[in-house]
Motif scaffolding. Structure first.
Motif, mmCIF file in Angstrom:
data_model
loop_
_atom_site.group_PDB
_atom_site.id
_atom_site.type_symbol
_atom_site.label_atom_id
_atom_site.label_comp_id
_atom_site.label_asym_id
_atom_site.label_seq_id
_atom_site.Cartn_x
_atom_site.Cartn_y
_atom_site.Cartn_z
ATOM 1 N N PHE A 1 83.523 -10.222 50.502
ATOM 2 C CA PHE A 1 84.052 -10.001 49.157
ATOM 3 C C PHE A 1 85.334 -10.824 49.029
ATOM 4 O O PHE A 1 86.224 -10.720 49.870
ATOM 5 C CB PHE A 1 84.397 -8.532 48.933
ATOM 6 N N ASP A 2 85.406 -11.628 47.991
ATOM 7 C CA ASP A 2 86.575 -12.484 47.777
ATOM 8 C C ASP A 2 87.191 -12.149 46.419
ATOM 9 O O ASP A 2 86.644 -12.464 45.375
ATOM 10 C CB ASP A 2 86.160 -13.955 47.830
ATOM 11 N N ALA B 1 88.289 0.674 30.861
ATOM 12 C CA ALA B 1 89.693 0.463 31.234
ATOM 13 C C ALA B 1 89.985 0.884 32.666
ATOM 14 O O ALA B 1 91.107 0.690 33.160
ATOM 15 C CB ALA B 1 90.596 1.245 30.276
ATOM 16 N N ASN B 2 88.990 1.429 33.360
ATOM 17 C CA ASN B 2 89.188 1.938 34.713
ATOM 18 C C ASN B 2 88.868 0.853 35.740
ATOM 19 O O ASN B 2 87.725 0.386 35.833
ATOM 20 C CB ASN B 2 88.286 3.155 34.933
ATOM 21 N N THR B 3 89.868 0.430 36.504
ATOM 22 C CA THR B 3 89.665 -0.553 37.570
ATOM 23 C C THR B 3 89.318 0.179 38.855
ATOM 24 O O THR B 3 90.148 0.877 39.436
ATOM 25 C CB THR B 3 90.927 -1.409 37.780
ATOM 26 N N VAL B 4 88.078 0.001 39.320
ATOM 27 C CA VAL B 4 87.594 0.706 40.509
ATOM 28 C C VAL B 4 87.885 -0.099 41.772
ATOM 29 O O VAL B 4 88.254 0.458 42.799
ATOM 30 C CB VAL B 4 86.087 0.997 40.380
ATOM 31 N N LEU B 5 87.682 -1.423 41.699
ATOM 32 C CA LEU B 5 88.038 -2.317 42.803
ATOM 33 C C LEU B 5 89.020 -3.344 42.267
ATOM 34 O O LEU B 5 88.772 -3.967 41.231
ATOM 35 C CB LEU B 5 86.797 -3.018 43.363
ATOM 36 N N ASN B 6 90.104 -3.557 42.988
ATOM 37 C CA ASN B 6 91.193 -4.386 42.478
ATOM 38 C C ASN B 6 91.454 -5.556 43.423
ATOM 39 O O ASN B 6 92.155 -5.416 44.420
ATOM 40 C CB ASN B 6 92.455 -3.539 42.306
ATOM 41 N N GLU B 7 90.835 -6.715 43.116
ATOM 42 C CA GLU B 7 90.977 -7.928 43.921
ATOM 43 C C GLU B 7 90.726 -7.628 45.402
ATOM 44 O O GLU B 7 91.537 -7.943 46.273
ATOM 45 C CB GLU B 7 92.357 -8.569 43.700
ATOM 46 N N LEU B 8 89.579 -7.050 45.671
ATOM 47 C CA LEU B 8 89.236 -6.623 47.017
ATOM 48 C C LEU B 8 88.791 -7.799 47.871
ATOM 49 O O LEU B 8 87.855 -8.525 47.541
ATOM 50 C CB LEU B 8 88.104 -5.590 46.955
ATOM 51 N N ASP B 9 89.472 -8.006 48.988
ATOM 52 C CA ASP B 9 89.051 -8.930 50.043
ATOM 53 C C ASP B 9 88.524 -8.080 51.189
ATOM 54 O O ASP B 9 89.233 -7.201 51.709
ATOM 55 C CB ASP B 9 90.225 -9.794 50.526
ATOM 56 N N PHE B 10 87.299 -8.381 51.599
ATOM 57 C CA PHE B 10 86.615 -7.469 52.502
ATOM 58 C C PHE B 10 85.490 -8.221 53.189
ATOM 59 O O PHE B 10 84.808 -9.034 52.572
ATOM 60 C CB PHE B 10 86.079 -6.301 51.662
ATOM 61 N N HIS B 11 85.300 -8.009 54.489
ATOM 62 C CA HIS B 11 84.227 -8.703 55.184
ATOM 63 C C HIS B 11 83.597 -7.812 56.241
ATOM 64 O O HIS B 11 84.230 -6.869 56.739
ATOM 65 C CB HIS B 11 84.752 -9.980 55.859
ATOM 66 N N VAL B 12 82.361 -8.106 56.567
ATOM 67 C CA VAL B 12 81.645 -7.458 57.660
ATOM 68 C C VAL B 12 80.970 -8.561 58.467
ATOM 69 O O VAL B 12 80.267 -9.401 57.909
ATOM 70 C CB VAL B 12 80.583 -6.462 57.145
ATOM 71 N N LYS B 13 81.183 -8.562 59.774
ATOM 72 C CA LYS B 13 80.605 -9.593 60.633
ATOM 73 C C LYS B 13 79.130 -9.280 60.934
ATOM 74 O O LYS B 13 78.701 -8.140 60.831
ATOM 75 C CB LYS B 13 81.393 -9.669 61.947
ATOM 76 N N SER C 1 85.052 -9.762 38.234
ATOM 77 C CA SER C 1 85.514 -11.089 38.655
ATOM 78 C C SER C 1 85.524 -11.130 40.176
ATOM 79 O O SER C 1 85.378 -10.113 40.845
ATOM 80 C CB SER C 1 86.915 -11.397 38.090
ATOM 81 N N GLY C 2 85.701 -12.343 40.718
ATOM 82 C CA GLY C 2 85.605 -12.529 42.146
ATOM 83 C C GLY C 2 84.173 -12.841 42.553
ATOM 84 O O GLY C 2 83.273 -12.913 41.706
ATOM 85 N N THR C 3 83.950 -13.027 43.861
ATOM 86 C CA THR C 3 82.628 -13.396 44.349
ATOM 87 C C THR C 3 82.243 -12.563 45.568
ATOM 88 O O THR C 3 83.108 -12.088 46.304
ATOM 89 C CB THR C 3 82.550 -14.890 44.746
ATOM 90 N N ILE C 4 80.932 -12.417 45.765
ATOM 91 C CA ILE C 4 80.373 -11.756 46.933
ATOM 92 C C ILE C 4 79.399 -12.726 47.595
ATOM 93 O O ILE C 4 78.583 -13.356 46.912
ATOM 94 C CB ILE C 4 79.621 -10.466 46.544
ATOM 95 N N GLN C 5 79.492 -12.833 48.918
ATOM 96 C CA GLN C 5 78.545 -13.644 49.680
ATOM 97 C C GLN C 5 77.831 -12.770 50.713
ATOM 98 O O GLN C 5 78.435 -11.852 51.271
ATOM 99 C CB GLN C 5 79.252 -14.797 50.400
#
Length: 254
Positions: free
Chosen positions: A4-5, A13-25, A55-59
């Motif tokens: 997650f980038d 108006a409810n922000t559930v995830l806020n610019e989340l950077d997150f990874h799983v190997k 917004s943002g991207t998921i790979q």
């Protein structure tokens, strides 16, 4: 395997995830803990494309899930065809079993591999019986879901997810709908699967003992952000953040 980038997810108006950077190997087993409403299940729903990022991207394994490339390096929102292709790498077991009531157990397991993966029915049924043997329900292949207990239905749901040969398995509060006496059996099955496979596992649970046993890494979530992360022994034994300590004290004393 999962990245997650700067992912933002809003519902109105409810922000559930806020610019989340997150990874799983690859082959890592990660559990998300935290209070209800902190964004944990939203992560799983985004990976299953049941929700779209704001917004943002998921790979997933190097491929964009939320977006696709067009005209070279330009990223545009993914269309349904792209989503289906990348989603084949992901299996999910839900809180509710979501079995097809009009199909017997074996067909519940084989229908998706036949229709989505194009497997010959005989091959799918052979694999389906192997999975039913693994989850201890080979004798229930001809039964319909209504004849099974909740724990048995969840075992069928686990076998159904594995029948799609996923690289990633998502577990969303998989024992929360079960009677207490059935919880331990399903958890033991999942821990055994986790330890004896190459699956990458991302789990959301309020069962802290299960989180400790199934995980390589535990992430504490609150208000759409990672508060703290580390190996289970550290998170459950010596958490460094007061928010984590408060949450664990509340959950473990309940």
């Amino acid at each position: 395997m999962i990245k997650f980038d700067k992912v933002v997810k809003r519902f109105g108006a409810n922000t559930v995830l806020n610019e989340l950077d997150f990874h799983v190997k690859p082959r890592e087993r990660v559990t998300l803990i935290g209070p209800s409403g902190s964004g944990k299940t939203t992560i799983l729903r985004l990976l299953m494309t049941l929700e779209k990022v704001t917004s943002g991207t998921i790979q997933v394994n190097g491929d964009y899930l939320s977006h696709m490339r067009r005209g070279g390096d330009k990223l545009v929102p993914a269309d349904e065809k792209h989503l289906r292709q990348v989603r084949k790498k992901i299996g999910m077991v839900f809180q509710q079993f979501n079995l097809f009531p009009n199909m017997n157990v074996l067909r519940n397991i084989t229908e998706a591999p036949v229709r989505a993966l194009g497997k010959p029915r005989a091959e799918a049924e052979k694999r389906g019986m192997e999975l039913l043997e693994m989850v201890g329900l080979a004798d229930k292949a001809d039964q319909h879901p209504s004849r099974l207990s909740g724990g048995q239905q969840q075992r069928v749901a686990i076998a159904r997810a594995l029948a799609m040969e996923p690289e990633i398995l998502l577990l969303d509060e998989v024992t929360s709908a079960l009677d207490p006496e059935l919880v331990a059996g399903v958890q033991s099955l999942l821990i055994e699967i986790a330890r004896n496979s190459d699956l990458t596992i991302l789990c959301v649970t309020h069962e802290m003992h299960f989180a400790r046993d199934i995980s390589n890494r535990v992430l504490m979530f609150d208000q759409g952000q990672i508060v703290e992360e580390g190996p289970p022994d550290q998170i459950f034994g010596e958490p460094s953040e007061q928010r984590t300590r408060d949450f664990l004290q509340a959950v473990l004393s309940a």
